[in-house]
Design a protein around this motif. Structure first.
Motif, PDB file in Angstrom:
ATOM      1  N   SER A   1      99.780 -43.141  60.832  1.00  0.00           N
ATOM      2  CA  SER A   1      99.007 -42.770  59.644  1.00  0.00           C
ATOM      3  C   SER A   1      99.911 -42.588  58.440  1.00  0.00           C
ATOM      4  CB  SER A   1      98.240 -41.468  59.895  1.00  0.00           C
ATOM      5  OG  SER A   1      97.607 -41.016  58.700  1.00  0.00           O
ATOM      6  N   ASP A   2      99.346 -42.877  57.264  1.00  0.00           N
ATOM      7  CA  ASP A   2      99.988 -42.508  56.001  1.00  0.00           C
ATOM      8  C   ASP A   2      99.046 -41.664  55.150  1.00  0.00           C
ATOM      9  OD1 ASP A   2      98.123 -44.319  55.068  1.00  0.00           O
ATOM     10  OD2 ASP A   2      99.583 -45.758  54.281  1.00  0.00           O
ATOM     11  N   CYS A   3      98.021 -41.094  55.786  1.00  0.00           N
ATOM     12  CA  CYS A   3      97.043 -40.232  55.115  1.00  0.00           C
ATOM     13  C   CYS A   3      96.184 -40.977  54.106  1.00  0.00           C
ATOM     14  CB  CYS A   3      97.715 -39.024  54.465  1.00  0.00           C
ATOM     15  SG  CYS A   3      98.641 -38.004  55.641  1.00  0.00           S
TER      16      CYS A   3
ATOM     17  N   ASP B   1     103.795 -34.246  46.298  1.00  0.00           N
ATOM     18  CA  ASP B   1     105.101 -34.805  45.947  1.00  0.00           C
ATOM     19  C   ASP B   1     105.363 -36.126  46.672  1.00  0.00           C
ATOM     20  OD1 ASP B   1     105.587 -32.631  44.309  1.00  0.00           O
ATOM     21  OD2 ASP B   1     106.644 -31.507  45.861  1.00  0.00           O
ATOM     22  N   ASP B   2     104.833 -36.244  47.904  1.00  0.00           N
ATOM     23  CA  ASP B   2     105.006 -37.470  48.685  1.00  0.00           C
ATOM     24  C   ASP B   2     103.650 -38.131  48.879  1.00  0.00           C
ATOM     25  OD1 ASP B   2     107.956 -37.384  49.741  1.00  0.00           O
ATOM     26  OD2 ASP B   2     107.163 -35.362  50.013  1.00  0.00           O
ATOM     27  N   ASP B   3     103.662 -39.443  48.948  1.00  0.00           N
ATOM     28  CA  ASP B   3     102.405 -40.174  49.082  1.00  0.00           C
ATOM     29  C   ASP B   3     102.651 -41.464  49.853  1.00  0.00           C
ATOM     30  OD1 ASP B   3      99.725 -40.713  48.844  1.00  0.00           O
ATOM     31  OD2 ASP B   3      99.695 -40.683  46.652  1.00  0.00           O
ATOM     32  N   ALA B   4     101.564 -42.132  50.190  1.00  0.00           N
ATOM     33  CA  ALA B   4     101.659 -43.383  50.947  1.00  0.00           C
ATOM     34  C   ALA B   4     102.287 -44.477  50.100  1.00  0.00           C
ATOM     35  CB  ALA B   4     100.276 -43.813  51.412  1.00  0.00           C
TER      36      ALA B   4
ATOM     37  N   VAL C   1     109.948 -40.053  58.701  1.00  0.00           N
ATOM     38  CA  VAL C   1     110.248 -39.032  59.707  1.00  0.00           C
ATOM     39  C   VAL C   1     110.489 -37.682  59.025  1.00  0.00           C
ATOM     40  CG1 VAL C   1     111.975 -38.283  61.397  1.00  0.00           C
ATOM     41  CG2 VAL C   1     111.127 -40.644  61.435  1.00  0.00           C
ATOM     42  N   ARG C   2     111.275 -37.692  57.958  1.00  0.00           N
ATOM     43  CA  ARG C   2     111.553 -36.435  57.244  1.00  0.00           C
ATOM     44  C   ARG C   2     110.277 -35.861  56.645  1.00  0.00           C
ATOM     45  NH1 ARG C   2     116.014 -39.510  55.601  1.00  0.00           N
ATOM     46  NH2 ARG C   2     115.089 -39.903  53.553  1.00  0.00           N
ATOM     47  N   PHE C   3     109.414 -36.723  56.107  1.00  0.00           N
ATOM     48  CA  PHE C   3     108.157 -36.240  55.531  1.00  0.00           C
ATOM     49  C   PHE C   3     107.348 -35.455  56.565  1.00  0.00           C
ATOM     50  CE2 PHE C   3     103.571 -36.977  55.526  1.00  0.00           C
ATOM     51  CZ  PHE C   3     103.211 -36.291  54.380  1.00  0.00           C
ATOM     52  N   TRP C   4     107.137 -36.071  57.741  1.00  0.00           N
ATOM     53  CA  TRP C   4     106.300 -35.415  58.749  1.00  0.00           C
ATOM     54  C   TRP C   4     106.951 -34.126  59.246  1.00  0.00           C
ATOM     55  CZ3 TRP C   4     101.458 -36.356  58.920  1.00  0.00           C
ATOM     56  CH2 TRP C   4     100.967 -37.631  58.658  1.00  0.00           C
ATOM     57  N   ARG C   5     108.254 -34.127  59.415  1.00  0.00           N
ATOM     58  CA  ARG C   5     108.904 -32.912  59.912  1.00  0.00           C
ATOM     59  C   ARG C   5     108.879 -31.797  58.873  1.00  0.00           C
ATOM     60  NH1 ARG C   5     113.853 -35.923  63.204  1.00  0.00           N
ATOM     61  NH2 ARG C   5     112.591 -36.393  65.057  1.00  0.00           N
ATOM     62  N   ARG C   6     109.052 -32.147  57.610  1.00  0.00           N
ATOM     63  CA  ARG C   6     108.950 -31.127  56.563  1.00  0.00           C
ATOM     64  C   ARG C   6     107.534 -30.568  56.511  1.00  0.00           C
ATOM     65  NH1 ARG C   6     112.076 -34.697  53.290  1.00  0.00           N
ATOM     66  NH2 ARG C   6     110.147 -35.323  52.232  1.00  0.00           N
ATOM     67  N   TRP C   7     106.559 -31.465  56.616  1.00  0.00           N
ATOM     68  CA  TRP C   7     105.173 -30.999  56.576  1.00  0.00           C
ATOM     69  C   TRP C   7     104.891 -30.069  57.744  1.00  0.00           C
ATOM     70  CZ3 TRP C   7     101.140 -31.359  60.034  1.00  0.00           C
ATOM     71  CH2 TRP C   7      99.913 -30.897  59.547  1.00  0.00           C
TER      72      TRP C   7
END
Length: 622
Positions: free
Chosen positions: A20-22, A118-121, A228-234
């Motif tokens: 997924s990218d939301c 701040d982050d997006d697909a 990977v960093r995005f999901w772990r930060r989230w």
């Protein structure tokens, strides 16, 4: 593990990995093929639809001639998939991600109505391969079939080299870029290349406004690493208990976030359409929409995990949707808030393992379901308590939904399960109307409206009295509707929402009756199809959400050991990736229905929370 049917060309539902990218999501089969992807968003027509017809498009990036990988797993704490392959000549790792990156401007593909994060697909599917030993011949096959397999369009190879190919159908354009040499074969593009130990390769599919993809293999790997960093930060923002249930709660949280449409804050019920509840049968629905009843379960799960931003996004989406002519909310909306979800069938598709018809849209969108008012008002009360304020834009919704519940609670409806038979006085619908008036009264008290608080509270008392007079059988058990003694798992909501005190014998008897009489090998049915006129034919599997509801209800009435035993059984039937479909067929030990199912994961989080809370209380009392 779901058993494989060697006579079927379709992989078992539980063996698909979810990306997924939301904005949209993909399902990756064990052989490395993307069998489901709709672009640019969850409810768009599919570009790869082999999930529903083996000729409806796919995208494979894997070792040539090898269909069975050695291992498949998520990068821990992410929705990024890692597949390890062992071939006769070597080993290779493939990483798959719908990539996320820091936002750089306005999203022209799927515009936001909520404040962007701040982050997006990136609107990009990136697949990287690294040979870790020996040598491996990699194969790339990308064969889209637009509009659920209806339209096949030839690719155009770039004049500047054989590493980029474009294809367009209607207003959807996609670009495949890779460091492999591409060749066109009919409606597909293909590539083969032998990787030696330490060498890498990549391919990427873009549907962004610019159609830009990674510049090279290093860039592709960097985009996967950033995801990977995005999901772990989230996930790091969420409250996760240091408990044996933590891995399951984390995966459920990642799944719920992955089923969230970031531009509006809506959550789709599942990624897919058409996956059968009855093998080979007609119970095949489109779940790529937002059900208002999910709102209260979504809010409870998100707030429990301290994911307050996501909770507020979803609440604002609910506040934005357009009510019907009488002021009530529909039972479901499109992820962009649209009201018309007219249902059609795609008779040209074979359906998953022959389950037809495949439906696009959902004809239940205009049904009368009286539970929707309670879901909305419970959500608003929960949100108000958490934020310590009642937003002004939500009070008109409180008034309108309370008025609707007060006006219709005596009327029959289709019930929570959207039965397509005769309307009935479903007890769970009455329970939710009680929830509506009880929560509205509490909200009126918070707002300082004593007259409304008294009036709405009085209606809540009236509804509760009616349920206990007409909705309880002679043996003291909540019945499905007023004209039957059949059981219905939705009555477990009496425990969830506090209609009866935890020590009330009627609640205890109702919970145990469902556990003992509405279960197959310990897993809970919604109802028995031979006792309920749901307007459909065929048997269905046990409902995963109902089994998790039973865990919660058993905890409420003090049957903690039975709750823990059922929880262990439920955890053991999770897919290899910790995912759940809508149903579980006990006899065949397989997942059924659309996948992954948000409702199942929301109920897992609630059941886990009740277990953790009970254990923490016991620790405090030692």
């Amino acid at each position: 593990m779901e058993p494989h049917n060697p006579t079927s060309p379709f992989p078992p539902i539980a063996e698909y990995a979810f990306l997924s990218d939301c904005h949209t999501g993909a399902l990756v089969a064990p052989d490395g093929s993307v069998d489901w992807l709709c672009v640019p968003r969850f409810d768009s027509p599919s570009v790869f639809g082999s999930l529903l017809d083996r000729e409806a498009g796919y995208f494979r990036f894997a070792p040539y001639g090898i269909n069975v990988p050695t291992s498949r797993a998520y990068e821990p704490g992410t929705n990024v998939m890692v597949t390890t392959w062992h071939t006769p000549s070597g080993w290779v790792e493939v990483r798959d991600a719908l990539t996320m990156a820091p936002r750089t401007g306005v999203d022209q593909v799927t515009p936001h109505t909520r404040p962007p994060a701040d982050d997006d697909a990136e609107h990009l599917l990136v697949r990287t391969a690294t040979c870790i030993d020996g040598s491996v011949r990699m194969e790339l096959v990308c064969e889209p079939a637009f509009d659920y397999g209806r339209a096949r369009v030839p690719w155009t190879l770039a004049e500047t080299g054989a590493h980029v190919a474009d294809v367009t159908h209607g207003d959807v354009s996609v670009r495949l870029s890779t460091d492999l040499a591409l060749g066109a074969e009919g409606d597909a593009v293909r590539a083969r290349h032998v990787l030696q130990a330490g060498e890498t390769a990549y391919c990427a599919l873009s549907w962004s406004a610019s159609l830009d993809g990674p510049a090279d293999a290093e860039d592709a790997a960097a985009r996967v690493a950033a995801t990977v960093r995005f999901w772990r930060r989230w996930l790091g923002r969420a409250r996760m208990p240091d408990h044996r249930l933590r891995p399951f709660v984390e995966r459920s949280a990642l799944t719920i976030k992955g089923l969230t449409y970031m531009p509006t804050g809506a959550t789709v019920a599942a990624l897919t359409t058409g996956l059968p509840e009855t093998p080979g049968g007609e119970r095949n629905w489109d779940y790529r929409y937002t059900w208002v009843r999910d709102s209260t379960f979504t809010l409870q799960a998100l707030h429990y995990l301290l994911l307050d931003w996501e909770a507020d996004e979803f609440m604002q989406f609910v506040a934005d949707v357009e009510p019907t002519e009488d002021g009530s909310l529909q039972i479901m909306y499109g992820i962009d808030g649209r009201r018309d979800l007219t249902e059609t069938t795609r008779d040209d598709l074979s359906g998953y393992q022959g389950a037809r018809p495949v439906r696009i849209g959902n004809g239940a969108f205009d049904q009368r379901q009286n539970d929707v008012f309670g879901a909305v008002l419970d959500s608003i009360l929960l949100h108000t308590r958490r934020s310590e304020r009642l937003p002004a834009r939500l009070w008109p919704i409180v008034e309108s939904q309370a008025a609707c519940a007060a006006a219709v609670w005596r009327e029959p409806d289709q019930g929570i399960w959207e039965a397509r038979g005769k309307p009935q006085h479903y007890v769970s619908s009455k329970i939710m109307c009680w929830v509506a008036m009880d929560r509205a009264a509490q909200l009126a008290g918070i707002r300082g409206e004593p007259a409304l608080q008294s009036r709405w509270g009085g209606i809540a008392d009236e509804i509760k009295a009616d349920i206990l007079e007409h909705g309880v059988s002679d043996r003291g058990v909540l019945r499905q509707h007023y004209d039957t003694d059949a059981l219905d798992a939705s009555n477990l909501l009496a425990a969830h929402f506090g209609l009866l005190d935890a020590t009330d014998e009627r609640l205890h008897a109702s919970v145990l009756a469902i556990a003992d009489e509405l279960s197959e090998n310990g897993f809970v049915l919604r109802y028995r199809t031979d006792e309920t006129d749901d307007g459909m034919s065929g048997k269905e599997g046990t409902f995963v959400i109902c089994s998790f509801w039973l865990v919660s209800a058993l905890m409420v009435v003090g049957e903690e050991q039975r709750a823990l035993d059922l929880m262990e059984r439920l955890l053991r039937i999770a897919s290899p990736f910790g995912l759940y479909a809508e149903e579980y067929e006990v006899d065949a030990a397989r997942h059924l229905g659309n996948f992954p199912q948000a409702f199942s994961h929301l109920a897992l989080i609630e059941a886990s929370a009740r277990i953790v809370l009970a254990e923490r209380r016991q620790e405090m009392s030692l």
